[in-house]
Write an enzyme that holds these catalytic residues in place. Structure first.
Site, short mmCIF file in Angstrom:
data_model
loop_
_atom_site.label_atom_id
_atom_site.label_comp_id
_atom_site.label_asym_id
_atom_site.label_seq_id
_atom_site.Cartn_x
_atom_site.Cartn_y
_atom_site.Cartn_z
N GLU A 281 0.81 -1.21 0.00
CA GLU A 281 0.00 0.00 0.00
C GLU A 281 0.85 1.27 0.00
O GLU A 281 0.53 2.25 -0.70
CB GLU A 281 -0.93 -0.02 1.22
CG GLU A 281 -2.07 0.99 1.13
CD GLU A 281 -3.12 0.72 2.19
OE1 GLU A 281 -4.24 0.33 1.83
OE2 GLU A 281 -2.82 0.89 3.39
N GLU A 284 2.14 1.63 -3.40
CA GLU A 284 1.05 2.02 -4.29
C GLU A 284 0.80 3.53 -4.18
O GLU A 284 0.60 4.22 -5.19
CB GLU A 284 -0.23 1.25 -3.95
CG GLU A 284 -1.41 1.60 -4.85
CD GLU A 284 -2.70 0.91 -4.45
OE1 GLU A 284 -3.69 1.05 -5.18
OE2 GLU A 284 -2.72 0.23 -3.40
N CYS A 301 -8.37 -2.01 3.96
CA CYS A 301 -8.27 -3.18 4.83
C CYS A 301 -9.50 -3.39 5.70
O CYS A 301 -9.60 -4.41 6.40
CB CYS A 301 -7.01 -3.09 5.70
SG CYS A 301 -6.84 -1.55 6.57
N SER A 321 -7.41 1.66 -2.51
CA SER A 321 -6.20 0.86 -2.75
C SER A 321 -6.61 -0.50 -3.27
O SER A 321 -7.58 -1.10 -2.81
CB SER A 321 -5.42 0.71 -1.44
OG SER A 321 -4.44 -0.29 -1.57
N LYS A 360 -15.46 -9.50 8.20
CA LYS A 360 -14.46 -10.42 7.64
C LYS A 360 -15.10 -11.72 7.20
O LYS A 360 -14.58 -12.42 6.32
CB LYS A 360 -13.37 -10.70 8.67
CG LYS A 360 -12.50 -9.50 9.01
CD LYS A 360 -11.61 -9.11 7.85
CE LYS A 360 -10.70 -7.95 8.21
NZ LYS A 360 -9.89 -7.49 7.06
N GLU A 363 -16.20 -10.89 3.83
CA GLU A 363 -15.04 -10.67 2.96
C GLU A 363 -14.47 -11.98 2.42
O GLU A 363 -14.07 -12.06 1.26
CB GLU A 363 -13.97 -9.91 3.72
CG GLU A 363 -12.74 -9.59 2.87
CD GLU A 363 -11.63 -8.93 3.67
OE1 GLU A 363 -11.08 -7.92 3.21
OE2 GLU A 363 -11.31 -9.44 4.76
N GLU A 368 -14.13 -12.10 -5.75
CA GLU A 368 -12.82 -11.65 -6.22
C GLU A 368 -11.67 -12.28 -5.44
O GLU A 368 -10.55 -12.37 -5.94
CB GLU A 368 -12.71 -10.12 -6.11
CG GLU A 368 -13.82 -9.35 -6.80
CD GLU A 368 -15.03 -9.12 -5.89
OE1 GLU A 368 -15.97 -8.44 -6.34
OE2 GLU A 368 -15.04 -9.64 -4.75
N CYS A 501 -10.53 -1.35 14.51
CA CYS A 501 -10.75 -2.78 14.76
C CYS A 501 -10.94 -3.10 16.24
O CYS A 501 -11.61 -4.08 16.58
CB CYS A 501 -9.59 -3.60 14.20
SG CYS A 501 -9.34 -3.37 12.43
#
Length: 569
Positions: A281, A284, A301, A321, A360, A363, A368, A501
């Protein structure tokens, strides 16, 4: 102004609610619909008090004090009324506090049972009446059990007032009132972000995560499978709360030992993958900044945040990102690089994640990136597994993570708190851009639980404008300001949950501001205690690039560690 509470005089500087006044007087009044994070609602009436000269009792949470007011918080009339209210709440929604405890999904203490005990309710004189509403299991992350709902509206208000997602609503009136989603479609078929903040508000266990404990038990008993586990940074500073420890207790090594006792073949650290995320990241961001790429760059994230943007602001998808989250990066590396080192196929490896986050769970099944991670447990679920296995977590001998995917830096650890991803990225970006060693590692300006934080960071003569945002309601505010041109940034960290988190929907209950601060302090203590505090100095990360990935943003890195996003209706 002066008021009397239970015949004792108190003086207050300004007009506040009776509930706040009694708190300052150290008098506890029972509540259910009230939450410190939400606007007072006054629906359950459990906080009713008697005011001299008034014919009816008044709800303390929404009634303001006035000069000369005389308040009685526990008079005979008040006690009798509260007892009747709690009995009706329990009975009219089909709940029997004695029988339902065996099947209740409420983690830790149950608010409705605690209130019943405080009020002195030992039996329900009114037979329970089921509302007949079916369970909602349409979501990959959250289960709704309407038969346990007392319509306190806390989940509805958290979803709208704090998160601005607005997928929960109230239907019907009177005794037929119930909480639902648009046209009763279910949480999996509306714009739910899976953040799980509604779970943290629910006092009865009517909302809880989709459990995957049974699947993990089955995997652990399958001798043909190699089962590994990763633990997120925020879990280690919260799981001890499920064993009656003070919030913020760091239980990393005891947790590792407990996971080995459960039977996992290897116990690894998501912090390792957080370091890997920073490598990708940060580079990037540097590439976009130098080559006039799409800015501001948004972190990716937090899966709840990502889904929120996909639903509500698809025009900003290119700002995200392309990096996978640390959870998914870990799974991708484990099932390729690490599996190859072991000489086993990825089909024979099962990757389990322990996360503070209910999103999560969603996710891991995104088309993908599906296949990187097999099962996701919340912090609460892992605590339940420890208890079921008879593991006394706080007293097991401490153990270390396994190598190589258990080696991490302090930068990886602070991912668990709002501002941590930004700070970790700046530590690496500064040294990559300047080629100089960063003298001061702590970026204090991006720390704290404030919903929106801004800073300007000077790197090699360049002033980078950055922002840190936690909570989806705040995300909406910032996106609107960027959209209108009111604000300009180069880099923005977004987290779906208040506090980041550490305040995730899978964390121990309760999770309030005081607890968040203690967990956050512990996260930074972990960072300070580690010998390596910058992601790019993690020796295993260096070896991973030398042996397997080549360099950040390489073709191999893009294949395994990056993803795409979806504009959702």
């Amino acid at each position: 102004m002066k008021v009397k509470i239970n015949n004792r005089e108190y003086e207050f500087d300004h007009e506040i609610s009776i509930l706040d006044a009694t708190k300052k007087a150290h008098i506890k009044i029972p509540t259910l619909c009230y939450s410190e994070k939400l606007e007072p609602f006054g629906s359950c009436r459990l906080c009713s008090v008697e005011i001299k000269g008034e014919r009816t009792l008044k709800p303390a949470c929404v009634t303001k004090i006035t000069d000369g007011m005389e308040i009685f918080t526990h008079s005979q009339r008040v006690r009798k009324t509260r007892k009747t209210i709690i009995e009706l709440i329990i009975a009219s929604h089909g709940i029997n506090c004695n029988l339902n405890c065996l099947t209740c999904s409420k983690s830790g203490s149950c608010e409705i049972k605690e209130v019943a005990e405080e009020i002195g309710v030992t039996e329900i004189r009114v037979p329970p009446i089921s509302n007949g509403l079916p369970e909602d299991r349409s979501s990959y992350s959250v289960v709704r059990e309407p038969q346990k709902c007392i319509v306190c509206n806390r989940c509805v208000r958290k979803c709208s007032e704090v998160q601005s997602v607005n997928i929960l609503t109230i239907a019907n009136r009177g005794p037929d009132t119930y909480v639902t989603t648009f046209m009763d479609k279910g949480m999996g078929n509306v714009d739910c972000t899976n953040c799980g903040q509604c779970i943290l508000e629910c006092p009865t266990g009517a909302l809880h995560e989709v459990y995957q404990m049974d699947q993990v038990w089955t995997a652990l008993s399958d001798e043909s499978k190699y089962v590994i586990v990763q633990t997120a940074p925020a879990v280690r500073v919260a799981i001890a709360e499920e064993f009656d420890a003070e919030p913020g207790k760091i239980a990393t090594k005891q947790m590792v030992a407990g996971l080995r006792l459960l039977g996992f073949d290897k116990v690894f650290d998501t912090n390792f993958a957080a370091d890997l995320t920073i490598m990708e990241e940060a580079n990037e961001f540097i590439e976009r900044f130098k080559n006039n790429g799409k800015l501001p760059l948004f972190t990716s994230c937090s899966p709840g945040w990502v889904k929120f943007l996909e639903h509500n602001y698809p025009e900003f998808i290119d700002n995200l990102s392309s990096c996978k989250s640390p959870q998914q990066m870990f799974g991708a590396i484990a099932k390729t690089y690490y599996a190859n080192k072991l000489g086993i196929s990825k089909e024979d490896m099962i990757v389990v994640s322990v996360m503070p986050c209910t999103a999560k769970k969603f996710e891991r099944v995104r088309p993908e990136i599906k296949g990187d991670v097999d099962y996701v447990l919340t912090t609460r679920e892992l605590a339940k597994m420890f208890k079921l296995a008879g593991i006394d977590l706080l007293n097991v001998p401490p153990e270390e993570y396994d190598e190589p995917l258990g080696i991490s830096s302090g930068a990886g650890a602070i991912f668990g708190a709002t501002g941590g991803v930004m700070e970790a990225a700046l530590r690496t970006a500064y040294e990559v851009i300047t080629g100089k060693e960063l003298e001061k590692l702590d970026f204090e300006a991006v720390r704290g639980i404030e919903g929106i934080k801004e800073a300007t960071v000077e790197i090699d003569g360049i002033n980078l404008k950055v922002a840190v945002v936690n909570g989806l309601g705040n995300a909406r505010k910032v996106l609107e300001m960027i959209k209108s041109g009111e604000k300009e940034y180069h880099f923005v960290e977004f987290m779906a949950c208040p506090g980041g988190c550490i305040g995730g929907g899978g964390q121990p209950i309760p999770t309030n501001s005081e607890i968040l601060l203690k967990r956050m302090q512990a996260i930074y203590e972990v960072d300070r205690s580690l010998p390596i505090r910058k992601s790019h100095e993690n020796p295993v990360i260096k070896i991973l690039y030398e042996e397997f990935l080549g360099e950040p943003l390489s073709e191999k890195s893009h294949e395994l560690l990056h993803t795409t996003y979806l504009a959702r209706s």
